[in-house]
Write an enzyme that holds these catalytic residues in place. Structure first.
Site, short mmCIF file in Angstrom:
data_model
loop_
_atom_site.label_atom_id
_atom_site.label_comp_id
_atom_site.label_asym_id
_atom_site.label_seq_id
_atom_site.Cartn_x
_atom_site.Cartn_y
_atom_site.Cartn_z
N GLY A 51 0.91 -1.18 0.03
CA GLY A 51 -0.03 0.05 -0.06
C GLY A 51 0.88 1.24 -0.18
O GLY A 51 1.89 1.18 0.05
N TYR A 79 4.48 -3.36 1.91
CA TYR A 79 3.74 -2.70 3.19
C TYR A 79 3.33 -3.81 4.30
O TYR A 79 3.63 -3.66 5.36
CB TYR A 79 2.74 -1.95 2.97
CG TYR A 79 2.08 -1.14 4.29
CD1 TYR A 79 2.78 -0.10 4.75
CD2 TYR A 79 0.88 -1.48 5.01
CE1 TYR A 79 2.15 0.52 5.85
CE2 TYR A 79 0.17 -0.87 5.83
CZ TYR A 79 0.79 0.23 6.32
OH TYR A 79 0.29 0.81 7.39
N HIS A 165 7.38 -7.43 -4.96
CA HIS A 165 6.07 -7.62 -5.18
C HIS A 165 6.11 -8.85 -6.17
O HIS A 165 6.29 -9.00 -7.00
CB HIS A 165 5.49 -6.50 -5.96
CG HIS A 165 5.37 -5.42 -5.16
ND1 HIS A 165 3.79 -5.11 -4.29
CD2 HIS A 165 6.06 -4.22 -4.61
CE1 HIS A 165 4.08 -3.87 -3.68
NE2 HIS A 165 5.40 -3.51 -3.78
#
Ligand code: XMP
Length: 597
Positions: A51, A79, A165
């Site tokens: 986020g 996050y 990610h």
């Protein structure tokens, strides 16, 4: 069925994760970050999304403190990884140098998460803060040059954190890492096949409808068509009333085509309500795109109420059917951390009231677009319907840009300088369109580049550089025709929604759609909005083309259609009476949205 919970820490990341998990064959649901551990205990695993916030900010979104005591596998991403470290007594530092983009991960611990994957692999990072000390019980599973704890895990509790990610395609083995988490850590069966859900959806429809009749407003798009088809099959055509509202903002001949398609399908009667006049007069002089959406939403409801009052519904208890899909629901604020970028017309106030009264049926509310298409195929809907490009409810009304004042176009030295360095010229246009920057809505000016070829290798980085450096612009286009411009010759003209402008846009849209089909390009792109821009040189207007590739519409890239084909399409559009120029949109989403508005 086994389920994975994706906790939403903000932004759009959680959709990418949930979609990836579903693609891998495990059902995933997005839930607010603050969901109670009691509710989460029913899931086979929890993924905490990335986020935009920093764990050091006081107002940063936080989970329930007892989340990190749950005895189920957990994966924190970015996050989410940092939250895990923070709550489990690790240490973090605020980043001075952000690590953004590609990095090389060195796998330090041969763990099932990285099973059968190379020990060095490319990952994608986007963070400032980072973990500097592992929480007790954790060990480092991988690092990069800038990030000493790029992957960590408590192997006993099955808690894992990834600073990078895995959900984005730039992470070379992202899907494999997620698959390993699902299969080897959560021990999920890969049993999610959306096509198998049809019977369950029928049940859900019957339970929601409870013997009432369903009024369905059809748009001709894949979502409302599939939702309608499911409902007709679940409760019989005699209990479903299909209505198509002709707002006047549809594509050319669309009303007739839709009527024909539904009558061929044998799905009962679909009535057409002619409401062109009502819509056009309701939008007279409205130039603000959000106001347009609100008014269109209200007019839809007015028409809907008129339909309901008509005799065949008198005396019947009824509910409203809608083709809302999963991202629509989440984007309209169903998960607490997502910002409202645009008002979805199926979430205006009066619809919310019906939802509160239990009078809405949304059979597709848990599905992504690609899953809806799979359902459509199972139902036997024709390919032309299933693979139709998305078309927004408010239709061409939002693709017909309006402005209240007339202004001359002026040169902009900063933008021209950047453009010149790449072999183009550029200026800023006092016409604003909607974009999405840092997960919030933006409404900024348009940059026009000209004087050079449609060479994506130089244009795409140039477009990114311009929007990064000049926040007053959120969208960059190349002029396909004419190729060279003198900014002083062009004027942004006062323009509102008129029948004449919509007709011109319909003509242009038809040329583009036929061209895409004819060139075999239609199936290769996600969508190509055609936009009417009140930019004039000799009394006409400008057509902007917005071809994009995307998997779900949440993020998108400017499609790279070869220059020779675009030159031919621009030639055909310039032959239309009233077209002075043709532009090609080079912007990704973000920072621009797909629709201009
Ligand atoms: P944006 O412009 O937000 O669009 O990047 C993302 C996708 O959503 C479609 N869209 C809509 N679809 N009702 C719809 O059914 C709407 O009000 C609406 N607005 C945008 C858009 O065409 C793109 O595919």
């Amino acid at each position: 069925m086994e389920k994975i919970a994706v906790l939403d820490s903000g932004g759009q990341y959680c959709h990418l994760i949930a979609r990836k998990v579903r693609e891998l064959g495990v059902y995933a649901e997005i839930l607010p970050l603050g969901t109670t551990p009691k509710k989460l205990a029913r899931y086979s695993g929890v993924i905490i999304s990335g986020g935009p916030s920093s764990v050091f900010d006081k107002a940063s979104p936080q989970p329930k403190p007892s989340l990190f005591g749950l005895p189920i596998p957990m994966l924190g991403i970015c996050y989410g990884h940092q939250l895990m470290a923070q709550h489990l007594e690790g240490k973090l530092e605020r980043g001075n140098a952000n690590e953004y983009g590609r990095a090389d991960l060195r796998v330090r611990h041969e763990h099932p998460l990285f099973l059968e994957l190379p020990l060095r692999q490319r990952v994608w990072m986007s963070h400032g803060d980072h973990v500097t000390k592992l929480p007790p019980g954790f060990e480092t599973l991988g690092d990069t040059r800038q990030c000493s704890v790029a992957a960590m895990g408590d192997l006993r509790r099955h808690y894992y954190g990834l600073q990078f990610h895995p959900e984005v395609i730039h992470t070379a083995y992202g899907a494999e890492i997620l698959r390993n988490f699902l299969l080897r850590v959560c021990r999920c069966r890969m049993d999610w096949h959306p096509e198998d859900s049809v019977v369950k959806i029928f049940d859900k429809i019957r339970r929601t409808v409870k013997g009432r009749r369903v009024l369905f407003f059809l748009s001709g798009g894949v979502d409302s068509t599939v939702a309608y088809a499911l409902t007709v099959k679940a409760i019989g055509p005699e209990n479903v009333h299909g209505v198509y509202v002709d707002t006047g903002f549809m594509r050319l001949d669309e009303t007739r085509e839709i009527q024909e398609a539904f009558s061929h399908l044998g799905y009962g009667r679909v009535d057409v309500v002619a409401a062109r006049g009502q819509f056009l007069s309701g939008l007279r002089d409205v130039v603000d795109p959000e106001k347009k959406r609100q008014i269109i939403g209200r007019l839809f409801v007015d028409v809907q109420e008129q339909v309901v009052e008509r005799e065949e519904f008198g005396g019947h208890d009824w509910i409203l059917g809608q083709g809302t899909i999963y991202p629509d629901r989440i984007e309209s604020g169903a998960s607490s951390n997502s910002a409202v970028i645009k008002t979805h017309h199926n979430r205006v106030d009066s619809i919310t009231k019906l939802i509160e009264q239990g009078r809405i049926l949304e059979p597709l509310e848990d599905f992504y677009k690609d899953e809806v298409r799979k359902l459509g195929r199972v139902l036997g809907l024709p390919d032309a319907l299933v693979w139709r490009h998305p078309f927004p409810g408010p239709g061409l009304a939002i693709r017909c840009l309006c402005t209240r004042s007339t202004s001359k176009v002026q040169a902009d030295a900063g933008i021209d300088g950047l453009a010149k360095a790449a072999g183009y010229r550029g200026f800023l246009l006092p016409i604003r369109s909607v974009g999405v920057q840092g997960d919030s809505r933006s409404y900024a000016k348009l940059t026009v580049l000209h004087g050079g070829p449609l060479d994506f290798r130089s244009l795409l980085p140039l477009a990114t550089a311009i929007t990064n450096k000049h926040p007053q612009t959120n969208r960059v286009v190349l002029a396909l025709a004419p190729k060279r411009w003198r900014p002083g010759e062009w004027t942004v003209c006062r323009a509102t929604l008129t029948r004449k402008r919509i007709s011109l846009l319909q003509e242009a849209d038809r040329i583009v759609t036929r061209f895409l089909h004819g060139q075999g390009l239609y199936g290769r792109i996600w969508q190509c909005p055609v936009v009417l821009v009140p930019l004039s040189r000799s009394g006409g207007e400008t057509i902007a083309l917005r071809p994009v590739t995307s998997v779900d519409g949440m993020t998108a890239e400017a499609a790279q259609i070869p220059g020779a084909k675009m030159t031919e399409l621009a030639r055909q559009l310039m032959a239309l009476n009233g077209v002075d120029a043709v532009l090609y949109d080079l912007s990704h989403k973000p920072p621009s949205t797909i629709e201009w508005e």
